[in-house]
Scaffold this active site. Structure first.
Site, PDB file in Angstrom:
ATOM      1  N   THR A  57      -7.309  66.356 -53.861  1.00 18.69           N
ATOM      2  CA  THR A  57      -8.158  65.218 -54.238  1.00 18.69           C
ATOM      3  C   THR A  57      -7.386  63.910 -54.160  1.00 18.69           C
ATOM      4  O   THR A  57      -7.922  62.879 -53.732  1.00 18.69           O
ATOM      5  CB  THR A  57      -8.727  65.413 -55.656  1.00 18.69           C
ATOM      6  OG1 THR A  57      -9.480  66.628 -55.688  1.00 18.69           O
ATOM      7  CG2 THR A  57      -9.616  64.262 -56.057  1.00 18.69           C
ATOM      8  N   CYS A  58      -6.136  63.938 -54.562  1.00 17.88           N
ATOM      9  CA  CYS A  58      -5.296  62.738 -54.524  1.00 17.88           C
ATOM     10  C   CYS A  58      -5.179  62.209 -53.101  1.00 17.88           C
ATOM     11  O   CYS A  58      -5.179  60.984 -52.870  1.00 17.88           O
ATOM     12  CB  CYS A  58      -3.909  63.047 -55.067  1.00 17.88           C
ATOM     13  SG  CYS A  58      -3.914  63.808 -56.709  1.00 17.88           S
TER      14      CYS A  58
END
Length: 205
Positions: free
Chosen positions: A69-70
């Protein structure tokens, strides 16, 4: 089976309140030097005051460089919104993770960020990647967590974003509203760039 985990200090896991001061710690960064070496950098200590004092800064913090997600959404969203945030009264945009300076640079390059290649430069041209390798800033913000049994992570930062105005927390968006240890889910609902832009617009009207 024997385990070697230890509980985190409660103060490290209790988020700072809006209006509160951020911790003044030392960040171990790498600054570009005049060199033909493939790694033309030297160590440079920067304090929180160096980075935040006298500035209005957007800070977003995430569990780890290179994590899904980062890498797919969190950092790219802020990089894309950088110019808009600057127009809305922000001096700098920082991305913080509990990783060292070497990892943060390689992640930025992998993400396609434009590197600042001037002598004395500290990373990239838009969003700056802050290495909180020893977790000092994260602990001081009350955002420390572990995912040791869940993901094999040691101490990391919970996902959040903030507006910091001259060393004070103006606004804070904490995922899930609290820091969770060994969380199964990795919530990503309020620390995104869109939520931040909406907040900045509301303060500029």
């Amino acid at each position: 089976m024997k385990t070697f985990t230890s509980a985190l200090d409660k103060a490290w896991t209790t988020p700072v309140e809006e209006g509160g001061d951020i911790p003044n710690v030392v960040f171990k960064t790498r600054t570009r030097i005049e060199s033909d070496d493939e790694n033309p950098f030297d160590w440079k200590d920067l304090t929180s005051e160096d980075l935040f004092k006298g500035k209005r800064v957007v800070l977003f913090s995430l569990p780890g460089a290179f994590t899904p997600t980062c890498s797919s959404t969190h950092l790219p969203g802020y990089e894309a919104a950088y110019e808009e945030m600057k127009k809305l009264g922000v001096d700098e945009v920082y991305c913080l993770s509990v990783n060292d300076a070497f990892v943060m640079r390689q992640w930025g390059l992998k993400q396609g960020l434009t590197e600042d290649k001037t002598v004395g430069g500290l990373g990239f041209e838009k969003v700056q990647l802050l290495p909180d390798g020893a977790c000092q800033f994260t602990r001081g913000m009350g955002m420390s967590c572990v995912w040791d049994s869940e993901r094999g992570f040691g101490e990391r930062t919970w996902r959040y974003s903030a507006v910091i105005d001259d060393m004070k927390v103006e606004k804070l968006f904490v995922e899930g509203g609290e820091v969770v240890q060994n969380s199964g889910p990795d919530p990503f609902e309020v620390s995104d760039s869109g939520t931040m832009v909406d907040y900045l617009k509301s303060k500029s009207d």
